[in-house]
Write a protein that holds these residues in place. Sequence first.
Motif, PDB file in Angstrom:
ATOM      1  N   GLU A 238      39.302  22.587  46.669  1.00  0.00           N
ATOM      2  CA  GLU A 238      39.148  21.921  45.385  1.00  0.00           C
ATOM      3  C   GLU A 238      40.477  21.849  44.656  1.00  0.00           C
ATOM      4  O   GLU A 238      41.250  22.804  44.670  1.00  0.00           O
ATOM      5  CB  GLU A 238      38.136  22.678  44.504  1.00  0.00           C
ATOM      6  CG  GLU A 238      36.737  22.590  45.072  1.00  0.00           C
ATOM      7  CD  GLU A 238      35.696  23.295  44.211  1.00  0.00           C
ATOM      8  OE1 GLU A 238      36.037  23.655  43.065  1.00  0.00           O
ATOM      9  OE2 GLU A 238      34.581  23.486  44.703  1.00  0.00           O
ATOM     10  N   PRO A 240      42.657  21.821  41.239  1.00  0.00           N
ATOM     11  CA  PRO A 240      42.439  22.404  39.913  1.00  0.00           C
ATOM     12  C   PRO A 240      42.044  21.323  38.912  1.00  0.00           C
ATOM     13  O   PRO A 240      42.415  20.164  39.074  1.00  0.00           O
ATOM     14  CB  PRO A 240      43.793  23.007  39.545  1.00  0.00           C
ATOM     15  CG  PRO A 240      44.674  22.832  40.716  1.00  0.00           C
ATOM     16  CD  PRO A 240      44.037  21.904  41.680  1.00  0.00           C
ATOM     17  N   TYR A 241      41.308  21.744  37.874  1.00  0.00           N
ATOM     18  CA  TYR A 241      40.869  20.813  36.840  1.00  0.00           C
ATOM     19  C   TYR A 241      42.071  20.075  36.248  1.00  0.00           C
ATOM     20  O   TYR A 241      43.079  20.688  35.898  1.00  0.00           O
ATOM     21  CB  TYR A 241      40.141  21.586  35.745  1.00  0.00           C
ATOM     22  CG  TYR A 241      39.679  20.719  34.612  1.00  0.00           C
ATOM     23  CD1 TYR A 241      38.542  19.928  34.749  1.00  0.00           C
ATOM     24  CD2 TYR A 241      40.387  20.674  33.412  1.00  0.00           C
ATOM     25  CE1 TYR A 241      38.125  19.117  33.725  1.00  0.00           C
ATOM     26  CE2 TYR A 241      39.970  19.867  32.382  1.00  0.00           C
ATOM     27  CZ  TYR A 241      38.826  19.079  32.540  1.00  0.00           C
ATOM     28  OH  TYR A 241      38.416  18.270  31.531  1.00  0.00           O
ATOM     29  N   GLY A 242      41.954  18.769  36.183  1.00  0.00           N
ATOM     30  CA  GLY A 242      43.003  17.988  35.528  1.00  0.00           C
ATOM     31  C   GLY A 242      44.147  17.592  36.434  1.00  0.00           C
ATOM     32  O   GLY A 242      45.046  16.862  36.018  1.00  0.00           O
TER      33      GLY A 242
END
Lengths: 247, 260
Positions: A238, A240-242
């Motif tokens: 995954e 990272p967010y953003g």
Amino acid sequence: MSAPPPSLLVEDLAFAYPDGHQALFGVDLRVERGERVALLGPNGAGKTTLVLHLNGILRAGRGSVTVAGLPVEKRSLQEIRRRVGVVFQDPDDQLFMPTVGEDVAFGPRNLGLPEPEVADRVAAALAQVRMSDAADRPPHHLSFGQRRRVAVATVLAMQPEIVVLDEPSSNLDPAGRRELAEVLAELPVTLLMITHDLPYAAQLCPRSVILDGGVVVADEPTPEVLSDARLLADHRLELPYGFSPAG
Amino acid sequence: MGAAHGGALTARYMPGGTAVHRLEPHVKLVSVLAFALVVVATPVHAPWAPVAYAGYLLAVLTAATVAGVGPGRLLRGLVVEIPFAAFAVLLPFVAGGPQVEVLGLSLSRSGLAAGGGLLAKATLSVLAATVLAATTEPRALLRGLERLRLPQVLVQILMFMIRYADVVGGELHRMRVARESRGFTGGGLRGLRVLGATAGALFVRSYERGERVHLAMLSRGYTGSVPTGPPAPVAPRSWAVALSLPLAAAAVLAAGMLAG
């Protein structure tokens, strides 16, 4: 003139642990000289098992590993371990001598090099990781990020064909992570980097290989791997967010 | 954990630049060992023995003064001697032979001499070792032992102990914090059970770390010996300075034997 042999050639490598658990099911991997490759994959995919084959700590059940043209065999082990520099995850496992300088000298002295050359190599390796000031200090006086850079220096002093890093960015603070990246980006060696840190892979490695279930399931330029959401999700990877792989 | 900066073992070392600090570690080791041998060789029952002990004490205190090791540091060094001291104090009560009255207690005359001699010899040797430990870094001591041809395996075991004392200590500290953060206060039988489990976990973790360290060593071409750099040459003057301590003690011993 023929091209130099690849730094690393893994062919149909399979391995089962003595308890019967099979970790690798036929891995093929070719890394050319000077390449930087990220080795991605979920926990338990067989990444560490693969690394332990590269310098002959584990012996192939089937298939072969060749480092710059030299097959990994019992009688070539000493030279293989010079050619393959493995930086383990916990620097406290790697740095065991009383001082940083003595630790960096450990590998070259095992090679039986004369003292003046050992000293040259220690100085050069510590300069490459920007830790020249630390030669006389005990490892436990250093910060975690400094210790990791010294761990990199311990394998650079062997003048390896390929440096293999196990989770180089783990447990580092943001500045330590960036400093290590700057050091790694300047190293003139072939690099194989195991990581869960996908932005780190994007920053340092033009090519990424995903290992899952003991086989290579993807081998593409890093931007393509990271923009394939389906591929990542299938293998428990995954971003990272953003984070945007294009940016 | 020991001192926050130097670590558990380096805390015993007092940095400095005295003549004793500057001596090569293996020279100091030989000196302390020779001093201890002379002290031990002193006959306990000779009438002049107490005078000889006083002479040795003077010699070792002179060395401590030159090395800048203060009385506080010397006293702390003597802590390791406590179990021996307890045994020495028992001797006058349990030994047989002619008795002597001291403060209303009936004590064995030969027991007093033996106990006193044991205490004096142990104290003098520990004082000399304390001066050595206070003026020599642990890793320098190790190099000294290696140079004196202590077997490689023992040197390596000691080296790992010095290197990992703080790592294991740190682990123990984190386990304690984690325990106390969940309300553990210790004490009682249940507390002992928890501490037993902690010791077990620490052993397993250390064992696993040992395996990982070994793996990392193999990866860098380890074949059984830890190579070190070339030994530095030793000036004859260093030997002369270092051996002045055991030679002074030997002179005291010889004088006692001649006079007695």
